[in-house]
Design a protein around this motif. Structure first.
Motif, PDB file in Angstrom:
ATOM      1  N   PHE A   1     -12.889   6.337   9.741  1.00 25.22           N
ATOM      2  CA  PHE A   1     -13.021   5.126   8.941  1.00 25.22           C
ATOM      3  C   PHE A   1     -13.476   5.540   7.550  1.00 25.22           C
ATOM      4  O   PHE A   1     -13.856   6.678   7.304  1.00 25.22           O
ATOM      5  N   GLY A   2     -13.440   4.567   6.624  1.00 20.89           N
ATOM      6  CA  GLY A   2     -13.942   4.844   5.286  1.00 20.89           C
ATOM      7  C   GLY A   2     -12.930   5.548   4.410  1.00 20.89           C
ATOM      8  O   GLY A   2     -11.716   5.402   4.543  1.00 20.89           O
ATOM      9  N   TRP A   3     -13.453   6.367   3.525  1.00 19.94           N
ATOM     10  CA  TRP A   3     -12.627   6.943   2.468  1.00 19.94           C
ATOM     11  C   TRP A   3     -11.637   7.971   2.974  1.00 19.94           C
ATOM     12  O   TRP A   3     -10.631   8.238   2.334  1.00 19.94           O
ATOM     13  N   LYS A   4     -11.872   8.569   4.176  1.00 21.17           N
ATOM     14  CA  LYS A   4     -10.930   9.563   4.668  1.00 21.17           C
ATOM     15  C   LYS A   4      -9.633   8.929   5.155  1.00 21.17           C
ATOM     16  O   LYS A   4      -8.573   9.566   5.161  1.00 21.17           O
ATOM     17  N   LEU A   5      -9.698   7.637   5.505  1.00 17.43           N
ATOM     18  CA  LEU A   5      -8.498   6.955   5.990  1.00 17.43           C
ATOM     19  C   LEU A   5      -7.424   6.824   4.920  1.00 17.43           C
ATOM     20  O   LEU A   5      -6.250   6.697   5.233  1.00 17.43           O
ATOM     21  N   VAL A   6      -7.806   6.842   3.658  1.00 25.65           N
ATOM     22  CA  VAL A   6      -6.832   6.610   2.580  1.00 25.65           C
ATOM     23  C   VAL A   6      -6.422   7.918   1.918  1.00 25.65           C
ATOM     24  O   VAL A   6      -5.924   7.908   0.793  1.00 25.65           O
ATOM     25  N   HIS A   7      -6.609   9.046   2.631  1.00 22.31           N
ATOM     26  CA  HIS A   7      -6.266  10.330   2.010  1.00 22.31           C
ATOM     27  C   HIS A   7      -4.791  10.433   1.681  1.00 22.31           C
ATOM     28  O   HIS A   7      -4.397  11.179   0.781  1.00 22.31           O
ATOM     29  N   GLY A   8      -3.950   9.707   2.396  1.00 20.98           N
ATOM     30  CA  GLY A   8      -2.515   9.768   2.124  1.00 20.98           C
ATOM     31  C   GLY A   8      -2.059   8.846   1.012  1.00 20.98           C
ATOM     32  O   GLY A   8      -0.866   8.826   0.672  1.00 20.98           O
TER      33      GLY A   8
ATOM     34  N   GLN B   1       4.739   8.382   2.282  1.00 19.77           N
ATOM     35  CA  GLN B   1       5.849   7.646   1.689  1.00 19.77           C
ATOM     36  C   GLN B   1       5.620   6.140   1.706  1.00 19.77           C
ATOM     37  O   GLN B   1       6.030   5.428   0.793  1.00 19.77           O
ATOM     38  N   ILE B   2       4.998   5.653   2.761  1.00 17.72           N
ATOM     39  CA  ILE B   2       4.765   4.212   2.902  1.00 17.72           C
ATOM     40  C   ILE B   2       3.314   3.921   2.526  1.00 17.72           C
ATOM     41  O   ILE B   2       2.392   4.488   3.116  1.00 17.72           O
ATOM     42  N   PRO B   3       3.079   3.026   1.571  1.00 14.39           N
ATOM     43  CA  PRO B   3       1.704   2.705   1.162  1.00 14.39           C
ATOM     44  C   PRO B   3       0.927   2.044   2.299  1.00 14.39           C
ATOM     45  O   PRO B   3       1.463   1.236   3.054  1.00 14.39           O
ATOM     46  N   ARG B   4      -0.339   2.396   2.383  1.00 19.48           N
ATOM     47  CA  ARG B   4      -1.215   1.807   3.396  1.00 19.48           C
ATOM     48  C   ARG B   4      -1.657   0.417   2.936  1.00 19.48           C
ATOM     49  O   ARG B   4      -1.937   0.197   1.751  1.00 19.48           O
TER      50      ARG B   4
END
Length: 617
Positions: free
Chosen positions: A300-307, A460-463
């Protein structure tokens, strides 16, 4: 009918003359030798007149004062022209150590039935109503008007009024307050006599060379002057500015409160840094301990948006252009303040500060082009020609357009601050012939290099971004982000605005440089802190937000400038009001680019750092 009466005033002019020396002197600060009577002539120069009630300065000749046209006026640098300084030779000539009494300068007569004479007289009355001030110069020192104030202290003003006015109710205005004899109703008192006192200091063991300090008051129509040149053993050349700086209002500031403000800012900055380091250390340690896929699914948190954290922002072209211009302004400010701290840009070297800033801005086109091109390429942009052209012309073009409109108003008002056409062409030549080519060179190297390598790949696909709480939404975070940086500069901002609009000397460049460093640190830490909160809330749109968060400090600056105008200034007239807000908008734009760039680079470093030290499966 308004009567025009002659009034006698006395002023203290303080300047120095000194024997030649072989030591090193900073530019504009080299001493001048004056010897025995008959061999040394003391020249006095006159500068433009200004007022705290009007933004419009005027040349000395505009008021039809006694002038001398046979001598060539001193050359002026670019900074002096931009600030409206127009230094001219005066009819006042003195011989060193020679006392002069009741020397006639010139006689002026006006026929009120003549339209031209009546116009000159009306303009002179307008100057007294708005309290326009003379600015004379002797040995590169301002001629000061010194008088006693409360508690036995002496106040020295580096300028003195044309005259003063007593209104119809018998209430004296401005300088008329200092003399109880100025009491006739609806009367203009014109200061047309001058008493000049010159203090000098003999250089020990160096022959007859002498050092002086001096100043003067009152002038015109029919003028007599009394000149006294006396020795003062307590004043030396190295400290000849002290009596002016110590007596000016803005030097009587509460140093304790300024230092207290700086300590608070440093304390808050340290707290932000400590919180960030401790929190991030725990997060990184916890995330690096995740080895199994099942544990990874519970991330959870900031690591989830690494992509998605390095996904190119919307309007990447505009952001890259702002970053290029902001880098140019940041480097210009840093170098200018550094030289000012060394004493090269002191008040004695008139116009040097603005000249240095303009020249540096022109020469720093290369880093502007490089930064804009490098980030635009990292955003995936391909329109490199558009990028470099916008870097060259967008922000400078907005500033120049605003400045040109203000210059048109100054031209229309006949002000000395109106830039001559030749100087305007010279600035355009510096822009197009030097700054633009240097920007193209920087852009060439920026596009030639490979793109910025990111520590993680972009999906490729935005979260999808989840619903945000109030304090993690863009606008509240941006508004809150500019408060702390503004808090560390508003005290210095007050004195800077005073120096610009109230014509007070600003010389605390060492202190200003310290505030500059603290501003950079505060902008960086406040933006990083908010960026971390947004990433923890799984909002990965940090690029524009980081720029706008610290850049919002400029909005607080603009609000403060509006408050300063209505609460501190006495400016009247539509033209002066337009000029004030026109120039304020230029300063706000420059400050926006400067602080926004600091915030972006701080967050870019932070995001790159944290995603390069964690294990991303």
């Amino acid at each position: 009918m308004c009567a025009l009466r002659r009034a006698r005033g006395s002023v203290l002019v303080i300047f120095l003359l000194l024997h030649s020396a072989t030591s090193f002197y900073l530019p504009g600060l080299a001493p001048v030798s004056f010897c025995e009577p008959g061999s040394s002539t003391i020249e006095m120069f006159v500068n433009r007149l200004d007022s705290v009630e009007s933004v419009l300065p005027y040349e000395y000749k505009a008021f039809d004062f006694c002038t001398i046209d046979s001598e060539k006026r001193p050359s002026e640098n670019l900074g002096q022209v931009l600030f409206g300084e127009r230094i001219e030779p005066s009819p006042y000539k003195f011989e060193f150590k020679k006392k002069q009494e009741c020397k006639h300068v010139c006689t002026k007569a006006y026929d009120t039935t003549n339209a031209q004479d009546k116009g000159r007289l009306d303009f002179l009355k307008k100057g007294m109503l708005l309290n326009y001030q003379h600015h004379w110069i002797v040995d590169n020192m301002p001629v000061t008007w010194c008088y006693d104030v409360e508690d036995g202290q002496k106040f020295c003003n580096p300028g003195f009024p044309i005259g003063c006015y007593v209104n119809e109710a018998g209430r004296p205005k401005d300088a008329c307050v200092v003399n109880s004899e100025f009491n006739d109703k609806d009367t203009f008192y014109f200061f047309n006599h001058v008493d000049i006192t010159i203090h000098y200091h003999v250089v020990e063991n160096e022959g007859t060379g002498a050092r002086l300090r001096t100043t003067t008051l009152g002038y015109n129509i029919y003028i007599r002057q009394i000149v006294k040149i006396t020795e003062d053993k307590n004043i030396r050349w190295a400290s000849r500015w002290d009596y002016i700086l110590e007596s000016m209002p803005h030097t009587n500031i509460q140093w304790f409160s300024i230092m207290n403000s700086l300590v608070i800012v440093l304390f808050l900055s340290g707290m932000v840094a400590m919180i960030m380091l401790r929190t991030l250390h725990k997060d990184i340690a916890r995330y690096n301990q995740i080895d199994s896929v099942e544990d990874a699914q519970e991330e959870f948190g900031w690591k989830l948006v690494h992509g998605d954290v390095f996904r190119p922002p919307r309007k990447g072209m505009l952001l890259s252009v702002f970053l290029g211009s902001g880098t140019q302004i940041f480097l210009m400010t840093f170098v200018t303040l550094f030289f000012a701290c060394l004493g090269f840009l002191s008040p004695a070297n008139r116009g040097a500060l603005m000249t240095c800033a303009v020249v540096l801005w022109v020469l720093l086109g290369t880093p502007a082009g490089y930064v804009a091109a490098r980030f635009y390429k990292s955003f995936g942009g391909e329109k490199w020609k558009t990028n470099v052209l916008l870097t060259c012309f967008l922000c400078p073009g907005v500033v120049f357009a605003d400045f040109f409109v203000m210059n048109l108003i100054l031209w229309g008002e006949g002000s000395s601050a109106a830039m001559p056409f030749g100087t305007l062409v010279a600035i355009l030549a510096l822009w197009f012939c030097i700054s633009v080519p240097l920007t193209f060179i920087g852009a060439y190297f920026g596009f030639k290099k490979t793109g910025i390598e990111h520590p993680v790949r972009t999906n490729q696909i935005p979260r999808q971004i989840p619903e945000q709480s109030f304090y993690t939404k863009p606008l509240p975070g941006i508004v809150m982000g500019g408060i702390l940086p503004f808090g560390c500069i508003f005290i210095q901002l007050f004195f800077i605005l005073n120096s610009i609009w109230s014509h007070q000397m600003y010389y605390m460049f060492g202190f200003l440089f310290l505030v500059f460093i603290i501003l950079v640190i505060t902008c960086s830490e406040a933006t990083i802190l908010l960026c971390y909160f947004h990433l923890c809330a799984e909002d990965y749109h940090w690029q524009w937000r980081s720029f706008l968060t610290s850049g919002f400090t400029a909005v607080y600056f603009l609000i403060y400038a509006i408050h300063y105008f209505f609460s501190k200034l006495q400016i009247t007239g539509l033209a002066s009001t337009i000029l004030y807000f026109g120039y304020t908008m230029i300063m706000a734009l420059i400050f926006f680019l400067f602080t926004g760039t600091i915030g972006f680079f701080a967050c870019f470093w932070f995001v790159t750092k944290i995603y390069s030290v964690v294990k991303v499966d």
